[in-house]
Design an enzyme around this catalytic site. Structure first.
Site, PDB file in Angstrom:
ATOM      1  N   ASP A  35     -23.780  17.237 107.426  1.00 48.46           N
ATOM      2  CA  ASP A  35     -23.639  18.695 107.336  1.00 48.46           C
ATOM      3  C   ASP A  35     -24.918  19.370 107.826  1.00 48.46           C
ATOM      4  O   ASP A  35     -24.879  20.273 108.663  1.00 48.46           O
ATOM      5  CB  ASP A  35     -23.367  19.113 105.884  1.00 48.46           C
ATOM      6  CG  ASP A  35     -22.169  18.386 105.304  1.00 48.46           C
ATOM      7  OD1 ASP A  35     -21.055  18.649 105.768  1.00 48.46           O
ATOM      8  OD2 ASP A  35     -22.371  17.541 104.419  1.00 48.46           O
ATOM      9  N   GLU A 300     -20.396  12.188 111.924  1.00 50.02           N
ATOM     10  CA  GLU A 300     -20.037  13.130 112.985  1.00 50.02           C
ATOM     11  C   GLU A 300     -21.148  13.276 114.024  1.00 50.02           C
ATOM     12  O   GLU A 300     -20.902  13.229 115.229  1.00 50.02           O
ATOM     13  CB  GLU A 300     -19.757  14.503 112.351  1.00 50.02           C
ATOM     14  CG  GLU A 300     -19.513  15.588 113.366  1.00 50.02           C
ATOM     15  CD  GLU A 300     -18.709  16.757 112.834  1.00 50.02           C
ATOM     16  OE1 GLU A 300     -17.997  16.607 111.819  1.00 50.02           O
ATOM     17  OE2 GLU A 300     -18.779  17.831 113.458  1.00 50.02           O
TER      18      GLU A 300
HETATM   19  O1  TRH Z   1     -25.018  11.142 107.374  1.00 51.84           O
HETATM   20  P1  TRH Z   1     -23.626  11.071 107.821  1.00 51.84           P
HETATM   21  O2  TRH Z   1     -22.846  10.001 107.210  1.00 51.84           O
HETATM   22  O3  TRH Z   1     -22.917  12.442 107.590  1.00 51.84           O
HETATM   23  C1  TRH Z   1     -21.570  12.568 107.199  1.00 51.84           C
HETATM   24  C2  TRH Z   1     -20.656  12.999 108.275  1.00 51.84           C
HETATM   25  O4  TRH Z   1     -21.112  14.141 108.922  1.00 51.84           O
HETATM   26  C3  TRH Z   1     -19.304  13.289 107.708  1.00 51.84           C
HETATM   27  O5  TRH Z   1     -18.428  13.737 108.699  1.00 51.84           O
HETATM   28  C4  TRH Z   1     -19.427  14.314 106.644  1.00 51.84           C
HETATM   29  O6  TRH Z   1     -18.210  14.583 106.107  1.00 51.84           O
HETATM   30  C5  TRH Z   1     -20.383  13.795 105.615  1.00 51.84           C
HETATM   31  O7  TRH Z   1     -21.626  13.522 106.201  1.00 51.84           O
HETATM   32  C6  TRH Z   1     -20.574  14.783 104.492  1.00 51.84           C
HETATM   33  O8  TRH Z   1     -23.600  10.852 109.409  1.00 51.84           O
HETATM   34  P2  TRH Z   1     -23.930  11.809 110.648  1.00 51.84           P
HETATM   35  O9  TRH Z   1     -22.902  12.858 110.791  1.00 51.84           O
HETATM   36  O10 TRH Z   1     -24.148  10.927 111.752  1.00 51.84           O
HETATM   37  O11 TRH Z   1     -25.303  12.523 110.266  1.00 51.84           O
HETATM   38  C7  TRH Z   1     -26.524  11.877 110.293  1.00 51.84           C
HETATM   39  C8  TRH Z   1     -27.608  12.812 110.784  1.00 51.84           C
HETATM   40  O12 TRH Z   1     -28.877  12.217 110.574  1.00 51.84           O
HETATM   41  C9  TRH Z   1     -27.507  13.087 112.273  1.00 51.84           C
HETATM   42  O13 TRH Z   1     -27.860  14.448 112.531  1.00 51.84           O
HETATM   43  C10 TRH Z   1     -28.579  12.189 112.879  1.00 51.84           C
HETATM   44  C11 TRH Z   1     -29.612  12.252 111.795  1.00 51.84           C
HETATM   45  N1  TRH Z   1     -30.583  11.165 111.765  1.00 51.84           N
HETATM   46  C12 TRH Z   1     -31.917  11.456 112.041  1.00 51.84           C
HETATM   47  O14 TRH Z   1     -32.242  12.616 112.367  1.00 51.84           O
HETATM   48  N2  TRH Z   1     -32.845  10.467 111.950  1.00 51.84           N
HETATM   49  C13 TRH Z   1     -32.521   9.185 111.630  1.00 51.84           C
HETATM   50  O15 TRH Z   1     -33.419   8.316 111.562  1.00 51.84           O
HETATM   51  C14 TRH Z   1     -31.136   8.883 111.400  1.00 51.84           C
HETATM   52  C15 TRH Z   1     -30.740   7.462 111.084  1.00 51.84           C
HETATM   53  C16 TRH Z   1     -30.208   9.892 111.459  1.00 51.84           C
END
Ligand code: TRH
Length: 405
Positions: A35, A300
């Site tokens: 989010d 996402e």
């Molecule tokens: O963390 P998530 O599992 O988020 C999820 C999904 O968005 C899902 O659809 C939603 O319903 C739920 O949250 C509540 O996975 P996502 O979407 O990949 O988000 C991870 C974020 O973290 C993304 O913006 C990338 C960021 N990130 C970093 O900035 N640095 C890092 O080292 C890593 C591993 C990720």
């Protein structure tokens, strides 16, 4: 700013003057980082590419600080990348002044100060009511086209529009910065960038012919099954694992309790080395994805970044009730494989499905069939981002959408 996509250049009619008034984006962190990851990325892009003054209202700065380590979770208000980040919660009254756009991310409930302000404006200054949008979750399903942009009348009589990201021209598009592919290509064309990154992360023992895979998944039995298979690989395999939920599935393989793992730790399991990484900011994570041979991503936003990295990947989709997520997975696999030869599409889809189903036997069979570094699959991964964008990214479509209201 230079761009590979002519259509992504900021149109002349979308000048600062047109959008002098600020935009508000409200985010509630439900769980994980998606989010805040999506809203932070969009806010940064609107500020950088459209000179829009953005207020990003976030209810959980501790979660946010994982992907923006420079953030101070104790401060109520702070600026990063030209975005005004404001802490809010449902209990404390906030002082809200309406701007020209109000984005409610993922149907988060707005604070009463915001809804009261809108209702007041309806009676006093109708012309000052912001364009009110609900930014929805990304899905490749067909129905998204029919729902994107639909208005809904709220109890106050005001109109809120549903804004659906998506993979076709009739949807709200996909978040992608204008210069991202140029940056990625520059990075990937010079091998020293990836070596410097590995060095910066303290990763040792990675040689040019080794296989490097990033792992950012939820818990699944498919992961330890794959690792056991990789342990007998003739080529050394390095797994770069940002500290988090993936590790919960690996307890049987770890030398200590998962909570005792520290960043920088390396665990040697025959041909496999697990590297425990800190989480970095979003740019650092992009660079990590660009530097690996294969990426395991989730949710996402990391899902999209893996596509923009132009490398083969597994998508561990966020699990939903009644396995609805598998329908979303199928919908995406169908669009991704539209132009992919069946002999590559089939094992890639089966691999993704078995990872999501946590199947310990099938996952290994499908991995063996995939040949992830097979040239046509790599070429497809490289071509796919332009196909997926359909000539315009989400921010540019969003700005057009707002202008047309
Ligand atoms: O963390 P998530 O599992 O988020 C999820 C999904 O968005 C899902 O659809 C939603 O319903 C739920 O949250 C509540 O996975 P996502 O979407 O990949 O988000 C991870 C974020 O973290 C993304 O913006 C990338 C960021 N990130 C970093 O900035 N640095 C890092 O080292 C890593 C591993 C990720």
């Amino acid at each position: 700013m230079k761009t590979t996509l002519n259509t992504q250049v900021t149109p002349a009619h979308l000048t600062n003057k047109t959008y002098a008034k600020h935009w508000d984006i409200f985010c509630v962190v439900v769980d994980n980082y998606g989010d805040i990851g999506v809203t932070w990325r969009l806010a940064k892009q609107l500020a950088a590419e459209y000179s829009i003054q953005v207020n990003l209202w976030v209810d959980d700065l501790n979660s946010f600080s994982h992907i923006l380590p420079a953030l101070n979770p104790q401060l109520n208000q702070q600026q990063f990348a030209g975005v005004n980040i404001i802490h809010w919660n449902k209990v404390t009254e906030i002082s809200f002044i309406a701007g020209s756009v109000l984005i409610e991310a993922f149907a988060c409930e707005l604070p009463s100060s915001a809804t009261n302000t809108l209702t007041q404006l309806k009676h006093t200054h109708l012309d000052q009511i912001p364009v009110w949008l609900n930014l929805e979750y990304l899905s490749a399903e067909d129905w998204v086209e029919g729902c994107h942009g639909l208005p809904s009348t709220q109890l106050s009589g005001l109109i809120k529009h549903f804004y659906f990201p998506g993979f076709s021209v009739k949807t709200g598009g996909l978040i992608c910065e204008q210069d991202l592919f140029v940056q990625r290509d520059n990075w990937q064309n010079d091998n020293s960038n990836k070596l410097a990154l590995f060095d910066k992360l303290g990763l040792s023992g990675i040689e040019a012919h080794h296989i490097v895979i990033s792992v950012f998944s939820y818990e699944t039995n498919a992961l330890p099954a794959l690792i056991k298979h990789w342990q007998v690989s003739t080529t050394p395999i390095h797994l770069l694992i940002p500290k988090g939920r993936s590790l919960n599935s690996l307890s049987a393989l770890l030398p200590c309790h998962v909570n005792e793992l520290v960043t920088g730790q390396q665990i040697l399991l025959d041909s496999v080395t697990l590297h425990i990484l800190p989480m970095t900011d979003q740019q650092g994570y992009d660079q990590l994805l660009w530097s690996c041979d294969f990426n395991i991503v989730r949710g996402e936003d990391s899902f999209l970044r893996a596509q923009w990295a132009a490398k083969p990947f597994i998508w561990h989709i966020y699990p939903q009730e009644d396995d609805y997520h598998l329908i979303k997975l199928q919908a995406f696999m169908q669009v991704y494989c539209d132009n992919l030869a069946p002999d590559l599409a089939k094992p890639w889809c089966e691999l993704n499905l078995s990872f999501n189903q946590g199947d310990q036997i099938d996952i290994v069979n499908h991995w063996q069939k995939l040949e992830f570094n097979h040239l046509p699959l790599l070429q497809h991964a490289k071509k796919w981002p332009m196909t997926a964008l359909n000539d315009a990214d989400l921010a540019s479509r969003l700005v057009q959408f707002v202008k047309s209201r």
